[in-house]
Write a protein that holds these residues in place. Structure first.
Motif, PDB file in Angstrom:
ATOM      1  N   TYR A  99       6.260  -6.134   4.134  1.00 16.45           N
ATOM      2  CA  TYR A  99       4.837  -5.923   4.579  1.00 16.45           C
ATOM      3  C   TYR A  99       4.667  -4.448   4.530  1.00 16.45           C
ATOM      4  CZ  TYR A  99       0.354  -5.616   7.101  1.00 16.45           C
ATOM      5  OH  TYR A  99      -0.910  -5.632   7.110  1.00 16.45           O
ATOM      6  N   GLU A 132       0.792  -1.525   4.516  1.00 13.85           N
ATOM      7  CA  GLU A 132      -0.617  -1.013   4.485  1.00 13.85           C
ATOM      8  C   GLU A 132      -0.719   0.268   4.089  1.00 13.85           C
ATOM      9  OE1 GLU A 132      -1.410  -3.318   8.573  1.00 13.85           O
ATOM     10  OE2 GLU A 132      -2.102  -1.328   8.463  1.00 13.85           O
ATOM     11  N   ARG A 190       5.321  -7.712  10.729  1.00 15.12           N
ATOM     12  CA  ARG A 190       4.796  -8.882   9.771  1.00 15.12           C
ATOM     13  C   ARG A 190       5.869  -9.045   8.614  1.00 15.12           C
ATOM     14  NH1 ARG A 190       0.311  -5.907  11.509  1.00 15.12           N
ATOM     15  NH2 ARG A 190      -1.356  -7.169  12.280  1.00 15.12           N
ATOM     16  N   THR A 191       6.982  -8.365   8.586  1.00 14.41           N
ATOM     17  CA  THR A 191       7.848  -8.581   7.656  1.00 14.41           C
ATOM     18  C   THR A 191       8.932  -9.624   8.282  1.00 14.41           C
ATOM     19  OG1 THR A 191       7.555  -6.794   6.657  1.00 14.41           O
ATOM     20  CG2 THR A 191       9.808  -7.752   6.250  1.00 14.41           C
ATOM     21  N   GLY A 245      -3.256  -5.295   4.697  1.00 11.94           N
ATOM     22  CA  GLY A 245      -1.933  -5.227   4.187  1.00 11.94           C
ATOM     23  C   GLY A 245      -1.403  -6.014   3.161  1.00 11.94           C
ATOM     24  N   GLN A 246      -0.285  -5.675   2.395  1.00 11.57           N
ATOM     25  CA  GLN A 246       0.165  -6.392   1.147  1.00 11.57           C
ATOM     26  C   GLN A 246       1.508  -6.717   1.412  1.00 11.57           C
ATOM     27  OE1 GLN A 246      -1.945  -3.301  -1.495  1.00 11.57           O
ATOM     28  NE2 GLN A 246      -1.897  -5.130  -2.810  1.00 11.57           N
ATOM     29  N   TYR A 247       1.929  -7.477   0.445  1.00  9.76           N
ATOM     30  CA  TYR A 247       3.313  -7.861   0.687  1.00  9.76           C
ATOM     31  C   TYR A 247       4.251  -7.379  -0.814  1.00  9.76           C
ATOM     32  CZ  TYR A 247       3.331 -10.352   4.823  1.00  9.76           C
ATOM     33  OH  TYR A 247       3.208 -10.650   6.394  1.00  9.76           O
TER      34      TYR A 247
END
Length: 276
Positions: free
Chosen positions: A25, A27, A71-72, A14-16
């Motif tokens: 977050y 994906e 994940r945030t 994933g990325q932010y």
């Protein structure tokens, strides 16, 4: 299918994206016309693991972890679907997407609806599943249960998939009681989006389980507001809702397993891939 099956290991890293002060977050899976997919409360994008391959086979699916979920990490503001909708709109701009479809379930269904209401120019089609537009449509016993959601309940949730997921992926696993406090406060607030829905300009699919958190009649009410269910559809579909809206009540499902169901994936794809 049970709720214990609702997580899956991500197949891509994933990325932010820094949007509105939130390090959001996300994906990306698959290829095709972009679809932003929004999870339910106390969950994350991983909830859709069982149906993700089906969706990603036809679309580029962007799974987002909303504020304080997955994940945030949380930030110093309430959990408010209006603010989260603006986060998603900012993510659309950040990624340079041209009117992606937005699909959401439960909390995510409410956020998706508000994205379409507040930012109609940024959304192609909308699928709002198991999302209620009036608080008083929710069954009284469910409102009573929601009133008991506070950080103090964290100890009793340690065997739940929500707790397991949060402990495994959250940047600050110790914040689970804080998330419960914020979710509880959000659910305690009254809301009524009747007038906003009546003016919705984005083609919308309203989805619910036949045993959802509100009666099927509530989702029919939402469809009525969108010019649906008011007349015969006609041989050529000339009597269907003028805005291209649709309704799906999915049989044999509940609020707690709809997001896992192949039926949900099937009606979503049928609506998003419709030519007109």
């Amino acid at each position: 299918m049970t709720t214990t099956q609702w997580t899956a290991e991500p197949t891509t890293s994933g990325q932010y994206a820094e949007v509105n002060g939130v390090n959001l977050y996300y994906e990306t899976h698959g290829a095709g016309r972009p679809m932003i997919l929004l999870h339910g409360g106390l969950g994350s994008g991983e909830m859709f693991g069982p149906i993700l391959p089906t969706l990603a086979d036809r679309h580029q699916v962007i799974l987002v972890d909303l504020q304080g979920h997955g994940r945030t990490a949380d930030v110093d503001r309430p959990l408010d679907i209006t603010l989260m909708a603006d986060d998603v709109a900012a993510l659309i701009d950040h990624l340079g997407l041209e009117k992606p479809d937005v699909v959401g379930y439960s909390l995510g269904g409410g956020v998706a609806l508000l994205v379409a209401i507040r930012h109609p120019d940024k959304v192609g089609r909308l699928v709002s599943a198991s999302a209620n537009i009036r608080r008083d449509a929710i069954y009284p016993e469910m409102l009573a249960q929601q009133g008991q959601v506070t950080g103090a309940a964290a100890e009793f949730m340690k065997d739940t998939p929500m707790y397991e997921l949060y402990q495994r992926v959250a940047p600050h696993p110790e914040d689970f009681p804080r998330l419960l406090d914020k979710i509880g406060a959000a659910m305690a607030k009254d809301f009524d989006y009747t007038e906003q829905v009546r003016g919705l300009q984005v083609p919308t699919l309203v989805v619910a389980a036949d045993a959802d958190m509100a009666p099927p009649s509530h989702y029919v009410e939402v469809f009525n507001l969108l010019d649906g269910g008011l007349r015969d559809g006609g041989w050529a579909g000339e009597g269907r809702p003028k805005g291209g809206h649709a309704l799906a009540i999915l049989p044999g499902l509940t609020h707690y397993n709809l997001f896992l169901s192949p039926l949900f994936a099937a009606v979503t794809l049928a609506f998003l891939d419709k030519e007109s």
